[in-house]
Design a protein around this motif. Structure first.
Motif, PDB file in Angstrom:
ATOM      1  N   VAL A   6       0.859  -1.188   0.000  1.00 28.95           N
ATOM      2  CA  VAL A   6       0.000   0.000   0.000  1.00 28.95           C
ATOM      3  C   VAL A   6       0.889   1.230   0.000  1.00 28.95           C
ATOM      4  O   VAL A   6       1.812   1.335   0.810  1.00 28.95           O
ATOM      5  CB  VAL A   6      -0.919   0.020   1.248  1.00 28.95           C
ATOM      6  CG1 VAL A   6      -1.787   1.272   1.262  1.00 28.95           C
ATOM      7  CG2 VAL A   6      -1.785  -1.233   1.314  1.00 28.95           C
TER       8      VAL A   6
ATOM      9  N   GLU B 191     -16.342   4.183   1.154  1.00 29.32           N
ATOM     10  CA  GLU B 191     -15.038   4.259   0.481  1.00 29.32           C
ATOM     11  C   GLU B 191     -15.228   4.041  -1.015  1.00 29.32           C
ATOM     12  O   GLU B 191     -16.191   3.394  -1.438  1.00 29.32           O
ATOM     13  CB  GLU B 191     -14.104   3.177   1.060  1.00 29.32           C
ATOM     14  CG  GLU B 191     -12.709   3.217   0.498  1.00 29.32           C
ATOM     15  CD  GLU B 191     -11.686   2.572   1.434  1.00 29.32           C
ATOM     16  OE1 GLU B 191     -12.054   2.103   2.518  1.00 29.32           O
ATOM     17  OE2 GLU B 191     -10.504   2.556   1.061  1.00 29.32           O
TER      18      GLU B 191
ATOM     19  N   THR C  91      -5.963  -8.897   0.588  1.00 29.78           N
ATOM     20  CA  THR C  91      -5.614  -7.992   1.681  1.00 29.78           C
ATOM     21  C   THR C  91      -6.160  -8.557   2.999  1.00 29.78           C
ATOM     22  O   THR C  91      -6.990  -9.463   2.993  1.00 29.78           O
ATOM     23  CB  THR C  91      -6.213  -6.595   1.449  1.00 29.78           C
ATOM     24  OG1 THR C  91      -7.642  -6.715   1.326  1.00 29.78           O
ATOM     25  CG2 THR C  91      -5.641  -5.952   0.190  1.00 29.78           C
TER      26      THR C  91
ATOM     27  N   TYR D 123      -9.193  -3.802  12.219  1.00 28.31           N
ATOM     28  CA  TYR D 123      -8.739  -5.095  11.678  1.00 28.31           C
ATOM     29  C   TYR D 123      -9.115  -6.248  12.606  1.00 28.31           C
ATOM     30  O   TYR D 123      -9.217  -7.387  12.191  1.00 28.31           O
ATOM     31  CB  TYR D 123      -7.215  -5.083  11.484  1.00 28.31           C
ATOM     32  CG  TYR D 123      -6.780  -4.159  10.373  1.00 28.31           C
ATOM     33  CD1 TYR D 123      -6.877  -4.549   9.049  1.00 28.31           C
ATOM     34  CD2 TYR D 123      -6.308  -2.877  10.651  1.00 28.31           C
ATOM     35  CE1 TYR D 123      -6.516  -3.695   8.018  1.00 28.31           C
ATOM     36  CE2 TYR D 123      -5.937  -2.014   9.634  1.00 28.31           C
ATOM     37  CZ  TYR D 123      -6.046  -2.432   8.317  1.00 28.31           C
ATOM     38  OH  TYR D 123      -5.696  -1.587   7.311  1.00 28.31           O
TER      39      TYR D 123
ATOM     40  N   PHE E  12      -5.278  -0.942  -7.412  1.00 33.78           N
ATOM     41  CA  PHE E  12      -6.418  -0.023  -7.358  1.00 33.78           C
ATOM     42  C   PHE E  12      -6.100   1.170  -6.477  1.00 33.78           C
ATOM     43  O   PHE E  12      -5.246   1.110  -5.590  1.00 33.78           O
ATOM     44  CB  PHE E  12      -7.688  -0.734  -6.874  1.00 33.78           C
ATOM     45  CG  PHE E  12      -7.582  -1.331  -5.492  1.00 33.78           C
ATOM     46  CD1 PHE E  12      -7.968  -0.626  -4.370  1.00 33.78           C
ATOM     47  CD2 PHE E  12      -7.064  -2.611  -5.311  1.00 33.78           C
ATOM     48  CE1 PHE E  12      -7.861  -1.169  -3.094  1.00 33.78           C
ATOM     49  CE2 PHE E  12      -6.946  -3.171  -4.035  1.00 33.78           C
ATOM     50  CZ  PHE E  12      -7.352  -2.447  -2.932  1.00 33.78           C
TER      51      PHE E  12
ATOM     52  N   SER F   7      -4.808   6.225  -1.366  1.00 31.03           N
ATOM     53  CA  SER F   7      -3.657   5.326  -1.497  1.00 31.03           C
ATOM     54  C   SER F   7      -3.832   4.454  -2.731  1.00 31.03           C
ATOM     55  O   SER F   7      -4.912   4.404  -3.317  1.00 31.03           O
ATOM     56  CB  SER F   7      -3.562   4.411  -0.271  1.00 31.03           C
ATOM     57  OG  SER F   7      -4.681   3.547  -0.235  1.00 31.03           O
TER      58      SER F   7
ATOM     59  N   HIS G 126     -14.489  -0.266   8.855  1.00 31.90           N
ATOM     60  CA  HIS G 126     -14.095   1.040   9.360  1.00 31.90           C
ATOM     61  C   HIS G 126     -14.571   1.149  10.812  1.00 31.90           C
ATOM     62  O   HIS G 126     -15.615   0.599  11.173  1.00 31.90           O
ATOM     63  CB  HIS G 126     -14.671   2.156   8.485  1.00 31.90           C
ATOM     64  CG  HIS G 126     -14.009   2.200   7.128  1.00 31.90           C
ATOM     65  ND1 HIS G 126     -14.595   2.712   6.010  1.00 31.90           N
ATOM     66  CD2 HIS G 126     -12.771   1.773   6.743  1.00 31.90           C
ATOM     67  CE1 HIS G 126     -13.756   2.598   4.982  1.00 31.90           C
ATOM     68  NE2 HIS G 126     -12.649   2.026   5.403  1.00 31.90           N
TER      69      HIS G 126
ATOM     70  N   GLY H 111      -8.168  -7.055   5.124  1.00 30.26           N
ATOM     71  CA  GLY H 111      -9.587  -6.719   5.213  1.00 30.26           C
ATOM     72  C   GLY H 111      -9.929  -6.106   6.547  1.00 30.26           C
ATOM     73  O   GLY H 111      -9.300  -6.405   7.575  1.00 30.26           O
TER      74      GLY H 111
ATOM     75  N   ALA I 125      -7.683   3.972  -3.821  1.00 28.75           N
ATOM     76  CA  ALA I 125      -8.751   4.025  -2.813  1.00 28.75           C
ATOM     77  C   ALA I 125      -8.773   5.402  -2.159  1.00 28.75           C
ATOM     78  O   ALA I 125      -7.713   6.010  -1.959  1.00 28.75           O
ATOM     79  CB  ALA I 125      -8.518   2.952  -1.742  1.00 28.75           C
TER      80      ALA I 125
HETATM   81  C1  PAN Z   1      -7.675   0.400   1.513  1.00 33.79           C
HETATM   82  C2  PAN Z   1      -6.931  -0.730   2.238  1.00 33.79           C
HETATM   83  C3  PAN Z   1      -5.809  -1.380   1.431  1.00 33.79           C
HETATM   84  C4  PAN Z   1      -5.127  -2.542   2.168  1.00 33.79           C
HETATM   85  O1  PAN Z   1      -6.840   1.493   1.281  1.00 33.79           O
HETATM   86  O2  PAN Z   1      -6.418  -0.222   3.446  1.00 33.79           O
HETATM   87  O3  PAN Z   1      -6.324  -1.868   0.225  1.00 33.79           O
HETATM   88  O4  PAN Z   1      -6.049  -3.400   2.774  1.00 33.79           O
HETATM   89  P1  PAN Z   1      -6.031  -3.609   4.368  1.00 33.79           P
HETATM   90  O5  PAN Z   1      -6.096  -2.234   4.974  1.00 33.79           O
HETATM   91  O6  PAN Z   1      -7.240  -4.416   4.657  1.00 33.79           O
HETATM   92  O7  PAN Z   1      -4.752  -4.273   4.700  1.00 33.79           O
HETATM   93  C5  PAN Z   1      -8.857   0.766   2.395  1.00 33.79           C
HETATM   94  O8  PAN Z   1      -9.835   0.075   2.386  1.00 33.79           O
HETATM   95  N1  PAN Z   1      -8.731   1.834   3.213  1.00 33.79           N
HETATM   96  O9  PAN Z   1      -9.752   2.176   4.031  1.00 33.79           O
END
Ligand code: PAN
Ligand code: ZN
Length: 194
Positions: A57, A100, A88, A163, A151, A72, A93, A90, A153
């Motif tokens: 990231v 998002e 990822t 998490y 991608f 990012s 929030h 996952g 974001a």
């Molecule tokens: C994204 C994620 C990114 C990495 O920017 O943070 O893809 O995935 P994890 O954070 O689950 O490791 C996002 O959803 N930000 O909110």
């Protein structure tokens, strides 16, 4: 909020990566041992080939506070752990009602979303796909192709990242390769994590 100077970043639209990043996070297989359903496959990879980069990231470095829009790029390497696609960690929030937006820049993958009641949905992503993560859905992405999947974001600065909820119980379903297809199946480890 302190005044901030306007700025611009550049994204390499071929690779799908922020060229200048204030922060770079790399997630390796050893960082996410418990994320994959097939524990034996994780240990076998680590023993046979050593650690493996799963995703990177690159963040623009925007403060994670209300009013800002942090953003990012994420690049997930192709590959599988057992038959589960690289993905990822996952997260939900922390403020569950924060949404998002993802814009796919390279490769092919799936956005996997899970509501609080365990309902799982997927959204296929390829270059040009704008995927919307509505409020209250946990989200992770998986690379279902044979090239890096990238991608962009952007999310509300006060969203926060939870998490722990996903680490504790996993997603209800996992994305695996079956007969040459990416299919969603029940997570055999759901609820039974050590
Ligand atoms: C994204 C994620 C990114 C990495 O920017 O943070 O893809 O995935 P994890 O954070 O689950 O490791 C996002 O959803 N930000 O909110
Ligand atoms: Zn998010």
């Amino acid at each position: 909020m302190a005044r901030m100077e306007p700025f611009a970043s550049r994204i390499d639209l071929g690779a799908g990566t922020l060229e200048t990043a204030a922060a770079i996070i790399q997630r390796k297989l050893s960082d996410m041992r418990s994320a994959y359903a097939d524990e034996a496959a994780v240990e076998q990879i680590l023993a046979a080939e050593g650690d493996r980069l799963i995703y990177e990231v690159r963040a623009a470095g925007i403060d994670e506070v209300e009013g800002h829009i942090p953003h990012s790029t994420t690049v997930i390497q192709p590959g599988r752990v057992g038959d589960e696609f690289h993905m990822t960690k996952g997260h939900f929030h922390v403020k569950r009602d924060r949404a998002e937006i993802y814009l796919c820049l390279a490769g092919q993958g799936q956005l996997i979303l899970q509501a609080e009641d365990g309902t799982v949905r997927t959204v296929a992503m390829e270059r040009g796909t704008v995927a919307y993560v509505p409020p209250s859905w946990a989200h992770r992405t998986a690379n279902t192709g044979d090239r890096p999947f990238a991608f962009f974001a952007a999310w509300p600065g006060d969203a926060g990242h939870d998490y722990g909820t996903i680490e504790a119980s996993g997603f209800a379903k996992i994305l695996v390769l079956r007969d040459g297809e990416a299919v969603l199946v029940d997570n055999p480890r759901r609820g039974g994590r050590p």
